[in-house]
Design an enzyme around this catalytic site. Sequence first.
Site, PDB file in Angstrom:
ATOM      1  N   GLU A  48       0.866  -1.199   0.000  1.00 56.28           N
ATOM      2  CA  GLU A  48       0.000   0.000   0.000  1.00 56.28           C
ATOM      3  C   GLU A  48       0.900   1.246   0.000  1.00 56.28           C
ATOM      4  O   GLU A  48       1.971   1.234   0.621  1.00 56.28           O
ATOM      5  CB  GLU A  48      -0.838  -0.005   1.291  1.00 56.28           C
ATOM      6  N   ASN A 107      -6.968   6.355  -1.575  1.00 57.10           N
ATOM      7  CA  ASN A 107      -5.902   5.393  -1.317  1.00 57.10           C
ATOM      8  C   ASN A 107      -6.173   4.241  -2.290  1.00 57.10           C
ATOM      9  O   ASN A 107      -7.146   3.500  -2.125  1.00 57.10           O
ATOM     10  CB  ASN A 107      -5.974   4.933   0.148  1.00 57.10           C
ATOM     11  N   LYS A 124      -9.472   2.122  -1.762  1.00 55.30           N
ATOM     12  CA  LYS A 124      -9.680   1.584  -0.411  1.00 55.30           C
ATOM     13  C   LYS A 124     -11.032   1.997   0.168  1.00 55.30           C
ATOM     14  O   LYS A 124     -11.375   3.187   0.168  1.00 55.30           O
ATOM     15  CB  LYS A 124      -8.534   2.074   0.482  1.00 55.30           C
ATOM     16  N   GLU A 143      -5.836   8.823   8.071  1.00 60.88           N
ATOM     17  CA  GLU A 143      -6.306   8.381   6.746  1.00 60.88           C
ATOM     18  C   GLU A 143      -7.669   8.976   6.397  1.00 60.88           C
ATOM     19  O   GLU A 143      -7.943   9.282   5.239  1.00 60.88           O
ATOM     20  CB  GLU A 143      -6.359   6.859   6.675  1.00 60.88           C
ATOM     21  N   CYS A 169      -4.823  -2.837   2.824  1.00 61.66           N
ATOM     22  CA  CYS A 169      -4.514  -2.778   4.254  1.00 61.66           C
ATOM     23  C   CYS A 169      -5.691  -3.079   5.159  1.00 61.66           C
ATOM     24  O   CYS A 169      -6.091  -4.218   5.318  1.00 61.66           O
ATOM     25  CB  CYS A 169      -3.861  -1.447   4.606  1.00 61.66           C
ATOM     26  N   ASN A 194       0.300  -1.074   5.293  1.00 63.95           N
ATOM     27  CA  ASN A 194       1.237  -0.327   6.151  1.00 63.95           C
ATOM     28  C   ASN A 194       0.655  -0.435   7.549  1.00 63.95           C
ATOM     29  O   ASN A 194      -0.316   0.262   7.876  1.00 63.95           O
ATOM     30  CB  ASN A 194       1.274   1.162   5.795  1.00 63.95           C
TER      31      ASN A 194
HETATM   32  N1  CDV Z   1      -2.875   1.522   6.578  1.00 66.03           N
HETATM   33  C1  CDV Z   1      -3.812   0.910   7.326  1.00 66.03           C
HETATM   34  O1  CDV Z   1      -4.948   0.726   6.888  1.00 66.03           O
HETATM   35  N2  CDV Z   1      -3.443   0.527   8.576  1.00 66.03           N
HETATM   36  C2  CDV Z   1      -4.395  -0.047   9.465  1.00 66.03           C
HETATM   37  C3  CDV Z   1      -4.261   0.510  10.844  1.00 66.03           C
HETATM   38  C4  CDV Z   1      -5.487   0.210  11.667  1.00 66.03           C
HETATM   39  C5  CDV Z   1      -3.066   0.113  11.582  1.00 66.03           C
HETATM   40  C6  CDV Z   1      -4.332  -1.579   9.461  1.00 66.03           C
HETATM   41  O2  CDV Z   1      -5.414  -2.180   9.482  1.00 66.03           O
HETATM   42  O3  CDV Z   1      -3.269  -2.167   9.461  1.00 66.03           O
END
Ligand code: CDV
Length: 311
Positions: A48, A107, A124, A143, A169, A194
């Site tokens: 991501e 995203n 996303k 975000e 993610c 991430n």
């Molecule tokens: N980039 C993300 O979406 N990170 C999220 C947060 C909650 C840490 C994740 O689900 O990993």
Amino acid sequence: MSARKLHLAVAQMGPVQRSDSRQRVVARLLEMLREAHSRGATWVTFPELALTTFFPRWSMEDPAEVHAFFETEMPGPLTQPLFDAARALGVGFYLGYAELAGGVQYNTSILVGRDGGIVGKYRKIHIPGEAATREGQAVQHLEKKYFEVGDLGFPVWQTPDAAIGMCICNDRRWPETYRVMGLQRVEVVMVGYNTPSGYTQWDEPLHLRMHHHLLSLQAGAYQNACWVAAAGKAGVEEGNPMIGGSCIVAPTGEVMVRTFSEDDEVINFVCDLSASENYRANIFNFAAHRRPEHYGMIVSRKGAQAPDGGA
Ligand code: CDV
């Protein structure tokens, strides 16, 4: 049952610092694309927001400062070499990036085919974190400030090699993500992430970060009889540790291969796509066993309510 093989690779990235140029990041991605190809892989999953540092950790108000992390065209001059390499090597890829489209920030991930052309785009949907800056807190998770909710649903694309879907993610933690794709007979779900080791908005013990990451991928793969290829950005980015644990999960729910490091690292696995068939024909034969007439609440209700109607 005849075996259908697909050679997948996952290209985990070590940290990307704010000072790292797009050229430098793309050079790292290209090196891993070539490495994957040299091992025989034909599709690669990148993380991501792969082209920049994970910038939602910072509160920024100046649009110019924010937009420096976004792409207005894909491919653009700096990302074109990835598309050229895909075509030259015959290797498709998933790439996550911040997209600025008509003034709207998403995203986003794209699926690029083995001919170097864009097969599909995903934006996303499950955006975590907050829209408002927490005053006095150095590390944020903003975000919701920087990204609109994706407007493209969860499509699955029938490529010549496999039916491939994408998510990004936090999407990987939600069963709906996989089920919508499972209902389109997805064979491979690609996901970039991430995940900070410490989540500033929520006090969760460190060891559970990796546990829940793997639990989500394994459950999604098993319950939808598909492969999941997950690529993270790992290591210490701008002083903030991110989990590694990039992996390829089989329809059995087993992790078949997983990264060792928290740096740039390619892992690969020859996936037998026909492994899905046993699950689709038996325990997860959706047509035979699903009961959508009893699932209405999943789409009609957003937040949970107590049985007596209380919050
Ligand atoms: N980039 C993300 O979406 N990170 C999220 C947060 C909650 C840490 C994740 O689900 O990993």
